[in-house]
Each structure stands twice: as C-alpha cells, then as structure tokens.
Design an enzyme around this catalytic site. Sequence first.
Site, PDB file in Angstrom:
ATOM      1  N   ARG A 122       0.123  -8.911  13.591  1.00  0.00           N
ATOM      2  CA  ARG A 122      -0.514  -7.931  12.699  1.00  0.00           C
ATOM      3  C   ARG A 122      -1.336  -8.623  11.606  1.00  0.00           C
ATOM      4  NH1 ARG A 122       4.587  -5.295  10.889  1.00  0.00           N
ATOM      5  NH2 ARG A 122       3.353  -3.912   9.586  1.00  0.00           N
ATOM      6  N   ARG A 159      11.664  -1.330  10.727  1.00  0.00           N
ATOM      7  CA  ARG A 159      10.644  -0.938  11.706  1.00  0.00           C
ATOM      8  C   ARG A 159      10.608  -1.921  12.866  1.00  0.00           C
ATOM      9  NH1 ARG A 159       5.245   0.300   8.248  1.00  0.00           N
ATOM     10  NH2 ARG A 159       4.356  -0.750  10.072  1.00  0.00           N
ATOM     11  N   LYS A 163       0.836  -1.216   0.000  1.00  0.00           N
ATOM     12  CA  LYS A 163       0.000   0.000   0.000  1.00  0.00           C
ATOM     13  C   LYS A 163       0.869   1.263   0.000  1.00  0.00           C
ATOM     14  CE  LYS A 163      -2.107  -1.143   3.840  1.00  0.00           C
ATOM     15  NZ  LYS A 163      -1.357  -2.387   4.137  1.00  0.00           N
ATOM     16  N   ARG A 173      -9.448   0.609   9.125  1.00  0.00           N
ATOM     17  CA  ARG A 173      -9.006  -0.764   9.397  1.00  0.00           C
ATOM     18  C   ARG A 173     -10.082  -1.586  10.094  1.00  0.00           C
ATOM     19  NH1 ARG A 173      -3.145   0.324   9.195  1.00  0.00           N
ATOM     20  NH2 ARG A 173      -1.919  -1.511   9.695  1.00  0.00           N
ATOM     21  N   ARG A 182      11.783  -5.514   4.705  1.00  0.00           N
ATOM     22  CA  ARG A 182      11.471  -4.100   4.412  1.00  0.00           C
ATOM     23  C   ARG A 182      12.454  -3.166   5.110  1.00  0.00           C
ATOM     24  NH1 ARG A 182       5.489  -1.847   5.365  1.00  0.00           N
ATOM     25  NH2 ARG A 182       5.763  -2.666   7.479  1.00  0.00           N
TER      26      ARG A 182
HETATM   27  P1  ADP Z   1       2.230  -1.872   3.209  1.00  0.00           P
HETATM   28  O1  ADP Z   1       2.252  -0.370   3.138  1.00  0.00           O
HETATM   29  O2  ADP Z   1       1.002  -2.448   2.573  1.00  0.00           O
HETATM   30  O3  ADP Z   1       2.486  -2.413   4.579  1.00  0.00           O
HETATM   31  P2  ADP Z   1       4.778  -1.685   1.764  1.00  0.00           P
HETATM   32  O4  ADP Z   1       4.458  -0.804   0.612  1.00  0.00           O
HETATM   33  O5  ADP Z   1       5.536  -1.094   2.895  1.00  0.00           O
HETATM   34  O6  ADP Z   1       3.428  -2.419   2.300  1.00  0.00           O
HETATM   35  O7  ADP Z   1       5.548  -2.948   1.196  1.00  0.00           O
HETATM   36  C1  ADP Z   1       6.040  -3.979   2.052  1.00  0.00           C
HETATM   37  C2  ADP Z   1       7.396  -4.480   1.520  1.00  0.00           C
HETATM   38  O8  ADP Z   1       7.167  -5.194   0.299  1.00  0.00           O
HETATM   39  C3  ADP Z   1       8.396  -3.377   1.223  1.00  0.00           C
HETATM   40  O9  ADP Z   1       9.681  -3.826   1.569  1.00  0.00           O
HETATM   41  C4  ADP Z   1       8.263  -3.177  -0.294  1.00  0.00           C
HETATM   42  O10 ADP Z   1       9.487  -2.739  -0.881  1.00  0.00           O
HETATM   43  C5  ADP Z   1       7.921  -4.574  -0.771  1.00  0.00           C
HETATM   44  N1  ADP Z   1       7.009  -4.597  -1.937  1.00  0.00           N
HETATM   45  C6  ADP Z   1       5.980  -3.731  -2.196  1.00  0.00           C
HETATM   46  N2  ADP Z   1       5.360  -4.076  -3.334  1.00  0.00           N
HETATM   47  C7  ADP Z   1       5.982  -5.189  -3.802  1.00  0.00           C
HETATM   48  C8  ADP Z   1       5.804  -6.037  -4.954  1.00  0.00           C
HETATM   49  N3  ADP Z   1       4.829  -5.804  -5.849  1.00  0.00           N
HETATM   50  N4  ADP Z   1       6.636  -7.084  -5.097  1.00  0.00           N
HETATM   51  C9  ADP Z   1       7.615  -7.335  -4.182  1.00  0.00           C
HETATM   52  N5  ADP Z   1       7.843  -6.581  -3.087  1.00  0.00           N
HETATM   53  C10 ADP Z   1       7.032  -5.521  -2.903  1.00  0.00           C
HETATM   54  P1  AMP Z   2       1.018   0.488   9.190  1.00  0.00           P
HETATM   55  O1  AMP Z   2       2.073   1.526   8.969  1.00  0.00           O
HETATM   56  O2  AMP Z   2      -0.225   0.732   8.380  1.00  0.00           O
HETATM   57  O3  AMP Z   2       1.557  -0.919   9.010  1.00  0.00           O
HETATM   58  O4  AMP Z   2       0.560   0.631  10.704  1.00  0.00           O
HETATM   59  C1  AMP Z   2       1.469   0.430  11.768  1.00  0.00           C
HETATM   60  C2  AMP Z   2       0.700   0.336  13.080  1.00  0.00           C
HETATM   61  O5  AMP Z   2       0.035   1.585  13.355  1.00  0.00           O
HETATM   62  C3  AMP Z   2      -0.424  -0.717  13.129  1.00  0.00           C
HETATM   63  O6  AMP Z   2       0.056  -2.032  13.443  1.00  0.00           O
HETATM   64  C4  AMP Z   2      -1.313  -0.142  14.240  1.00  0.00           C
HETATM   65  O7  AMP Z   2      -0.763  -0.376  15.526  1.00  0.00           O
HETATM   66  C5  AMP Z   2      -1.227   1.360  13.970  1.00  0.00           C
HETATM   67  N1  AMP Z   2      -2.292   1.791  13.025  1.00  0.00           N
HETATM   68  C6  AMP Z   2      -2.117   2.293  11.783  1.00  0.00           C
HETATM   69  N2  AMP Z   2      -3.304   2.584  11.215  1.00  0.00           N
HETATM   70  C7  AMP Z   2      -4.261   2.261  12.113  1.00  0.00           C
HETATM   71  C8  AMP Z   2      -5.671   2.313  12.121  1.00  0.00           C
HETATM   72  N3  AMP Z   2      -6.377   2.742  11.055  1.00  0.00           N
HETATM   73  N4  AMP Z   2      -6.333   1.905  13.244  1.00  0.00           N
HETATM   74  C9  AMP Z   2      -5.651   1.486  14.323  1.00  0.00           C
HETATM   75  N5  AMP Z   2      -4.320   1.377  14.380  1.00  0.00           N
HETATM   76  C10 AMP Z   2      -3.608   1.763  13.293  1.00  0.00           C
END
Ligand code: ADP
Ligand code: AMP
Length: 216
Positions: free
Chosen positions: A171, A160, A13, A88, A127
């Site tokens: 998660r 992270r 995302k 969420r 990541r």
């Molecule tokens: P989210 O925001 O949904 O948690 P991220 O955008 O942070 O996901 O992506 C999670 C990890 O997967 C990151 O390390 C990113 O570089 C990698 N990633 C994102 N899209 C792809 C893809 N299409 N194929 C492989 N790896 C990806």
């Molecule tokens: P994310 O960056 O989206 O992976 O979110 C990291 C963490 O932030 C999650 O595991 C939750 O603890 C908190 N968080 C982010 N968005 C929300 C949401 N919409 N509602 C509740 N907690 C959230």
Amino acid sequence: MFIVLLGPPGAGKGTQAEIISQKLSIPHISSGDLFRENLKNDTELGKQARAFMDSGKLVPDEITISMVADRLSRKDCKLGALLDGFPRTPFQASELDKILKADGNSINCVPYIMVSDRDLLERLTGRWTCKAAGHIYHEKFNPSKNSGICDIDGSPLYQRDDDKKETIEKRLAVFHEQTSPLVEYYREKNLLVEVDGTQPIEKVSEALLKTVRAFE
Ligand code: ADP
Ligand code: AMP
C-alpha cells in the site's frame, strides 16, 4: 466546504476526519469505509473490491468513482464534505473536479498530512478499528480505555486484514507511485497545505482546523 485530506495510509486521515468533520459540521466520506461497508454486507460491489483491497492494490476507477459520486449526490453533502482516501490518482482527482463542478462546487483546500514510511508501518501494525462504526485506535498512541472495546459504542475492535506487514508495504508503494502525484496536482491549483502529521493527534487537529478555516 469541500476538503480533500491527502496523505499516505496511516497518516491519520480517518482519525482527523472523525474530529474535524464534527467541528465543521460536514460529513466525513471515506472511500475505504464505503468499501469495507460493502464487504461487510457482502454486496456485489464488495465482491468486486475484495481481492484488490486484500492485496493492497487500488480498486479500479469504474467501481470507485461511481461509488463516491453516488455518496456525494446525497443531500447531506450539499454544503460540503470531508473526503478521506479519495481521490487517490490524478484521474480520480479530475473526475472529482467534474462531479463537484456539475453542482457548482469546487474543492476549497487540500491539507497534506505528512508522516515518514517508518512511522506509518508502526501506526498501521498497531491500528485497531471498531467493528460497528470504524472508530480508530492505536495500541500505543491512542489506546481504548478497555482493551479490545470501542470507547464510543462498546463494539469489539479488530485489526484490518490489510494491516499486515506485506500488505502495508504494497500500500505504501502504491501511494508513492499512484497517489503522490496529487501533491503537485493540488499544489499547482494553490490548494495544497502541508501539515506535520508526526505531532500528537490533538496538535494535528489544531493545525488542520487552522488551515481549513483560512480557506473558508
Ligand atoms: P489513515 O486514515 O490515514 O490510514 P488512521 O487515522 O487510521 O490513518 O491512523 C492510523 C493509525 O495511526 C491509527 O492506529 C491511529 O490511532 C494512529 N494515529 C493517527 N494519528 C496519529 C498521531 N498523530 N500520532 C500517533 N498515532 C496516530
Ligand atoms: P483506506 O481505508 O483508505 O486505507 O483504503 C483501504 C483500501 O480500499 C485501499 O488499499 C484500496 O484497495 C481501497 N480504496 C480506498 N479508496 C480507494 C480509492 N480512492 N481508489 C481505489 N481504491 C481505493
């Protein structure tokens, strides 16, 4: 356009929002990034959110919804926004509907980025995120040019705290229990479009842009 990017943690995302928010000229609003900004600045909100985030649980609604509502009330969101990580839960989704409706707006579409749990674990453990602005990399799938340094702003990359195996598993469980009901919530409103998130990053971007432009 108001777009909600739906998908489990690690679906891509944030990666996709970075790309398509620029193409659509709308701000990218990530609730996770807003929380991490508050942690970094050691604000009261950050202090309240930290324990929930560290354990992979959702931060309570009364904190989360007002934080996002406040961000959406800013001028740059008047014509649209790309939401990532919010809503969420079905309750957050109905509150979001109310917040948008108060300004005469509504959600245009909800792309659902689908990836299996096994792939998500590999994505999240590999990541790397940039300290300055949250730009996202993967050690195998999307490495930075210079190891440990962000290509865009040269700041150091870090892993992270919640990208540890045990927290990732929590998660993912939280996603399946609390967030996945949103798939049906938005499908019933004819807003949901499934996108194959296992394709390479550029292909997912193309699919997303095609999807959202069909709703313009
Ligand atoms: P989210 O925001 O949904 O948690 P991220 O955008 O942070 O996901 O992506 C999670 C990890 O997967 C990151 O390390 C990113 O570089 C990698 N990633 C994102 N899209 C792809 C893809 N299409 N194929 C492989 N790896 C990806
Ligand atoms: P994310 O960056 O989206 O992976 O979110 C990291 C963490 O932030 C999650 O595991 C939750 O603890 C908190 N968080 C982010 N968005 C929300 C949401 N919409 N509602 C509740 N907690 C959230």
